[in-house]
Design an enzyme around this catalytic site. Structure first.
Site: not given
Length: 308
Positions: A50-51, A142, A172, A174, A200-201, A215, A217
């Site tokens: 995605t990133t 993913y 992964k 997300s 990430d947060e 994983v 960004s």
């Protein structure tokens, strides 16, 4: 690269550098690799996700990027995971064969999201057709329902998956559904699947329930700080780990309010790393100067526990 090394810790979801006129810029990948390893202490990458605007790139561009990351990562990176998901099954299969041919450490596949699978069996059938084209390469699913709209629970998906996809190694993950992640980890401990968290947060929460790593960004530019959080968690020094997580969250909360997507990630990477990441590809548009000024000021004013 050492593909047999266990996949764990931080994996940078790489951005795709582009020239001002919107062509992929392979010339900075070597510098990008060296920056991740030396400055961020991150030695694994997830390419064309995605990133990386993977679904906005054509097949040839995706192959060129995969080749460059594998080439430049040789003897420097532990893992180069290539995302080979596509809306077209033949395209995804072609990318899987290519990733295997160039020596990628692993491949990952997103659920197709225009004509969507509506059941576990439909999704497994698609994933199996892709994985079978790279029979010696570790395979990861993913899972990113906020973008795909495919909300088949991973806990359900994993039931018996190894029988249908022998190369399956993990996910992964997300999504913010930590109950689903926890059930996956709890039920599949004996399988030793790898669960890499992708929000990430909330990484610290995922680590607490057993995620192997992440994983994301932010590990492109906050990898060193997040590695310190992982070290604190492992001690365990939860007070210190929380400080790092809260500061990462504070920055992300700030930029999300300004409007934070791939274009803005490229802008942050450019001013943090000094490597020109260029513009995103339409329909995404460049980050504004106002965003860049405010995001840089916020990051520069953040006081981390290690004093940096």
């Amino acid at each position: 690269m050492t593909p047999r090394k266990k996949l764990q810790g931080l994996v940078a979801a790489t951005v795709t550098p582009m020239t001002p006129d919107g062509q992929i810029n392979l010339s900075v990948i070597r510098q990008y690799v060296d920056y991740l390893v030396s400055e961020q202490k991150v030695k694994s990458v997830f390419v064309n996700g995605t990133t990386g605007e993977g679904l906005s790139l054509n097949i040839q561009e995706r192959k060129q990027l995969a080749e460059e990351w594998v080439c430049q990562g040789k003897d420097k990176l532990d893992h180069v995971i290539i995302h080979v998901g596509a809306l077209s099954l033949p395209d995804s299969q072609e990318l899987a064969r290519h990733a295997a041919a160039i020596g990628a450490s692993a491949i990952a596949v997103i659920a197709p999201f225009f004509f969507k699978p509506t059941s576990k069996d439909e999704l497994i059938a698609f994933l199996q057709k892709v994985a079978s084209e790279a029979p010696a390469v570790p395979f990861y699913y993913y899972h990113i329902p906020p973008l795909t709209g495919v909300k088949i629970r991973v806990e359900e998906l994993l039931d018996g998956i190894k029988e249908q996809i022998p190369t399956f190694q993990g996910v992964k993950f997300s999504d913010t559904d930590l109950l689903d992640l926890a059930q996956c980890i709890n039920k599949n401990e004996r399988e030793q699947f790898v669960f890499l968290y992708g929000v990430d947060e909330q990484l610290l929460s995922a680590l607490a329930i057993g995620a192997n790593g992440a994983v994301g960004s932010t590990y492109n530019y906050l990898g060193r700080k997040t590695n310190l959080m992982l070290e604190a968690f492992a001690k365990p020094d939860l007070v210190l780990a929380r400080k790092y997580q809260f500061l990462t969250g504070e920055f992300l909360s700030f930029v999300i309010k300004l409007g934070f997507g791939v274009a803005q990630i490229k802008a942050v990477m450019t001013f943090v790393s000094g490597i020109p990441m260029g513009p995103p590809r339409l329909p995404l548009v460049d980050a504004s100067e106002e965003f860049i000024v405010k995001a840089k000021a916020k990051l520069d004013s953040t006081v981390w526990p290690d004093g940096d």
